[in-house]
Design an enzyme around this catalytic site. Structure first.
Site, PDB file in Angstrom:
ATOM      1  N   ASP A  26       0.874  -1.164   0.000  1.00  0.00           N
ATOM      2  CA  ASP A  26       0.000   0.000   0.000  1.00  0.00           C
ATOM      3  C   ASP A  26       0.927   1.235   0.000  1.00  0.00           C
ATOM      4  O   ASP A  26       2.118   1.108   0.288  1.00  0.00           O
ATOM      5  CB  ASP A  26      -0.864  -0.060   1.278  1.00  0.00           C
ATOM      6  CG  ASP A  26      -1.511   1.259   1.611  1.00  0.00           C
ATOM      7  OD1 ASP A  26      -2.152   1.824   0.717  1.00  0.00           O
ATOM      8  OD2 ASP A  26      -1.353   1.741   2.762  1.00  0.00           O
ATOM      9  N   ASP A  28      -0.047   5.120   1.044  1.00  0.00           N
ATOM     10  CA  ASP A  28      -0.218   6.076   2.149  1.00  0.00           C
ATOM     11  C   ASP A  28      -0.107   5.391   3.499  1.00  0.00           C
ATOM     12  O   ASP A  28      -0.831   4.431   3.786  1.00  0.00           O
ATOM     13  CB  ASP A  28      -1.593   6.753   2.056  1.00  0.00           C
ATOM     14  CG  ASP A  28      -1.607   7.874   1.028  1.00  0.00           C
ATOM     15  OD1 ASP A  28      -0.537   8.421   0.740  1.00  0.00           O
ATOM     16  OD2 ASP A  28      -2.694   8.189   0.523  1.00  0.00           O
TER      17      ASP A  28
END
Ligand code: M1P
Length: 271
Positions: A26, A28
């Site tokens: 991922d 953020d």
């Protein structure tokens, strides 16, 4: 053929030491603080990891934002990862070249979309918040992104909004209203970041990108990825990393923040 990134020569995918392993991240709060460029140490660590395994990211944001966070004006983000999956993989790059993608607007249709977006705009207009900025709806290839404060909020304004949202459940209530108004529309609402939520067809969550990984074995000289690691921070049920983290095709790793992610990478891959 070996690829050159910066001064280093990368082994081709089929010659990486852990050949059947791909590691997906991922973005953020996993590789970088939201909307902030990744630290050089993180980029160096990823580069070292890429010499061992195939490397990819899968983010909810669009490619432009991942370019800002992970690339530089001189270095396209698509050269730093073997697989770049933006908008959950609805926009996908493999070794710098784009892969086929689907479109949200084609899926939903113009008429249905107009009804949907009209409701959102009325709801936004009636929402009383301490401050509002601009770009309340971002229309993307594979989804739309809706932000009550507006995507033009500064980093400080985002941080303040996030606290306000947690306390007043602005996004949660907004999503409840959309579900009530459009009970059969077949859309998923996902709070993946600080100031907005994503809206996309059911099933177009982060697991969407796994079809591209599974297809690798069908390419000439392609690799059968039998181990797919995924690292993300929103791995709890309802978070936008949950589905891919819990998927039987992946080995899920939950991280607290980029520092914790770096620590776990070093431990797992002896870096
Ligand atoms: O990557 C997580 C989310 O990042 C942004 O969210 P926000 O602006 O609310 O912090 C958005 O790009 C969102 O689409 C994405 O899921």
């Amino acid at each position: 053929m070996a690829a050159t990134v910066g001064a280093t020569v990368l082994p081709p995918l089929a010659d990486r030491p852990l050949k059947n392993t791909v590691v997906l991240f991922d973005v953020d709060n996993t590789l970088t603080v939201p909307r902030v460029p990744a630290k050089p140490e993180m980029l160096q660590l990823l580069s070292a990891l890429r010499h061992k395994v195939a490397l990819g990211f899968v983010g909810g944001s669009d490619l432009a934002k991942q370019q800002e966070q992970l690339g530089t004006p001189e270095i396209p983000v698509t050269t730093l990862f073997d697989f770049c999956f933006s908008e959950n993989g609805l926009t996908a790059y493999r070794l710098g070249a784009p892969l086929a993608s689907h479109s949200f607007i084609k899926w939903i249709g113009e008429e249905q979309y107009k009804k949907f977006v009209r409701f959102i705009m009325h709801y936004l207009a009636d929402l009383d918040l301490p401050i509002k900025r601009g770009t309340f709806i971002e229309f993307r290839n594979g989804m739309i992104n809706v932000s009550p404060i507006g995507r033009n909020a500064s980093v400080q304004e985002r941080n303040e909004y996030q606290k306000y949202d947690l306390e007043h459940r602005i996004r949660e209530k907004f999503i409840e209203a959309l579900k009530k108004e459009f009970p059969d529309i077949g859309l998923t609402y996902s709070i993946g970041g600080q100031i907005s939520f994503d809206v996309f067809p059911q099933g177009w969550n982060k697991t969407y990108c796994l079809q591209h990984i599974e297809n690798e074995k069908n390419l000439p000289g392609g690799v059968d990825y039998t181990t797919v690691h995924f690292f993300g921070d929103k791995t709890f049920e309802g978070g936008n990393d949950y589905e891919i983290y819990a998927d039987s095709r992946t080995v899920g790793h939950s991280v607290k923040d980029p520092e914790d992610c770096a620590k776990q990478i070093k431990e797992l891959f002896n870096l």
